[in-house]
Design an enzyme around this catalytic site. Structure first.
Site, PDB file in Angstrom:
ATOM      1  N   GLU A   3       0.846  -1.191   0.000  1.00 36.19           N
ATOM      2  CA  GLU A   3       0.000   0.000   0.000  1.00 36.19           C
ATOM      3  C   GLU A   3       0.884   1.245   0.000  1.00 36.19           C
ATOM      4  OE1 GLU A   3      -3.654   0.288   1.498  1.00 36.19           O
ATOM      5  OE2 GLU A   3      -3.926  -1.758   2.161  1.00 36.19           O
ATOM      6  N   LYS A  59       0.415   4.865  -5.853  1.00 30.18           N
ATOM      7  CA  LYS A  59       1.084   3.602  -5.540  1.00 30.18           C
ATOM      8  C   LYS A  59       2.101   3.247  -6.626  1.00 30.18           C
ATOM      9  CE  LYS A  59      -2.750   1.398  -3.333  1.00 30.18           C
ATOM     10  NZ  LYS A  59      -3.385   0.105  -3.079  1.00 30.18           N
ATOM     11  N   HIS A 142      10.703 -15.810 -11.570  1.00 27.72           N
ATOM     12  CA  HIS A 142       9.748 -14.741 -11.847  1.00 27.72           C
ATOM     13  C   HIS A 142      10.418 -13.367 -11.943  1.00 27.72           C
ATOM     14  CE1 HIS A 142       6.836 -17.840 -10.971  1.00 27.72           C
ATOM     15  NE2 HIS A 142       7.290 -17.928  -9.741  1.00 27.72           N
ATOM     16  N   ARG A 161       3.170 -13.144  -9.314  1.00 35.02           N
ATOM     17  CA  ARG A 161       1.780 -13.178  -9.784  1.00 35.02           C
ATOM     18  C   ARG A 161       1.513 -12.288 -10.985  1.00 35.02           C
ATOM     19  NH1 ARG A 161      -2.630 -13.351  -5.226  1.00 35.02           N
ATOM     20  NH2 ARG A 161      -3.847 -13.739  -7.097  1.00 35.02           N
ATOM     21  N   ARG A 196     -21.491  13.429  -2.348  1.00 35.43           N
ATOM     22  CA  ARG A 196     -21.294  12.008  -2.665  1.00 35.43           C
ATOM     23  C   ARG A 196     -22.165  11.128  -1.790  1.00 35.43           C
ATOM     24  NH1 ARG A 196     -17.615  10.416  -6.304  1.00 35.43           N
ATOM     25  NH2 ARG A 196     -16.503  12.270  -6.984  1.00 35.43           N
ATOM     26  N   ARG A 305     -15.048  -5.227  -0.501  1.00 29.45           N
ATOM     27  CA  ARG A 305     -13.883  -5.191   0.390  1.00 29.45           C
ATOM     28  C   ARG A 305     -14.326  -5.300   1.842  1.00 29.45           C
ATOM     29  NH1 ARG A 305      -9.612  -2.704  -2.254  1.00 29.45           N
ATOM     30  NH2 ARG A 305      -8.365  -3.793  -0.692  1.00 29.45           N
TER      31      ARG A 305
END
Ligand SMILES: [Zn+2]
Length: 315
Positions: A3, A59, A142, A161, A196, A305
């Protein structure tokens, strides 16, 4: 998944290690997924570029590169060492970019010594790692990219991945969407949520509003601000949003401060270990007692989530 605080920590660590280094050659693997820009373009952009800065945007890890065209006259080094797959031949031809007025001769010699600013952008995805290695270090499974640096070290991108992404921005104008949560001021923050009707949790995770606030840090911020994740953003008062902004900045800053102490472990050979995690107050603590009032922490799913909150402390 790394994160914002982890990405910030990694970017800072890389900045210390590779700023000023020059990319001598690039090897890219055969897997297509990690390459968001064409392989030939990535190789041509990186090779012979000097890394002038490494920083985080959202990120993303952004490498600011300077292409010193005079440096191109140096003889090319033979690429050697352990390569997990056949090398892709880098494309030597370079299209001129908006910021470059340099004309190159056949030999690659720059007629004009001006510098072109370009960027290499890395998104680590779920399992991506950037490792600063010695050439003799074993190439991990990888491994999708190896940058040989003039310092003799290698910068490697490893991603089992393959949700990570490598790309280049030719004009040096990469711009992640959204606003930096650590830089946003209160007025701007308030406008993000005005009108919102979505849950505040969803709004915090919306990368078009704030860039890089992930699930854990959203839950922790909402707990500190005393707001339930399902609260509609538009119903939250100015004072509560002010509190939330402080909480978001605190949570991210604390996590960055913790990450900073373990950075060498992370960037070094074994990227998996090393992050001291922020002591979670609600995230991942379903049914455990609230650290403030001892009420069991609840878990709900919002927009797919997991969200954790204290039903007593958060309104
Ligand atoms: Zn509580």
């Amino acid at each position: 998944m790394p994160e914002l605080p982890e990405v910030e920590t990694i970017a800072r660590g890389l900045a210390k290690r590779v700023t000023g280094d020059v990319v001598e050659s690039v090897w890219l693997g055969q897997k297509k997924e990690p390459l968001k820009s064409p392989a030939s373009e990535i190789a041509a952009t990186l090779e012979q570029s000097r890394i002038s800065a490494v920083r985080r945007m959202g990120k993303h890890i952004v490498f600011d590169l300077e292409q010193d065209h005079v440096a191109r006259t140096r003889p090319e080094r033979q690429s050697k060492g352990p390569s997990p797959a056949k090398s892709r031949k880098p494309n030597r031809k370079r299209k001129s970019t908006q910021t470059s007025s340099t004309i190159q001769t056949e030999s690659g010699e720059g007629v004009c010594p001006s510098r072109t600013r370009v960027q290499w952008i890395v998104h680590l995805g779920m399992t991506g790692r950037l490792q600063v290695c010695e050439p003799r270090d074993e190439v991990a499974k990888h491994t999708h990219a190896i940058l040989k640096l003039s310092s003799g070290r290698e910068l490697r991108f490893v991603d089992p991945r393959r949700f990570g992404r490598l790309s280049v921005a030719q004009a040096g104008d990469f711009d992640a969407t959204g606003i930096e949560p650590l830089e946003v001021d209160l007025d701007r923050f308030l406008t993000l949520f005005r009108g919102r009707k979505t849950p505040i949790k969803s709004a915090l995770l919306n990368q078009k509003l704030l860039r890089g606030v992930g699930n854990i840090y959203a839950d922790e911020s909402l707990f500190r601000a005393g707001l339930r994740p399902r609260r509609r953003a538009s119903t939250i008062t100015r004072d509560q949003l002010a509190k939330l902004l402080i909480a978001v900045k605190e949570v991210l800053s604390e996590a960055i401060a913790l990450g900073g102490s373990s950075i060498s472990d992370y960037v070094n050979s074994d990227g998996e270990e090393g992050f001291f995690q922020l002591q979670h107050r609600v995230y991942g603590r379903e049914s455990e007692p609230c650290l403030v009032c001892k009420t069991p922490i609840k878990r709900v799913v919002i927009a797919g989530r997991s969200s954790h909150y204290c039903p007593k402390c958060q309104k």
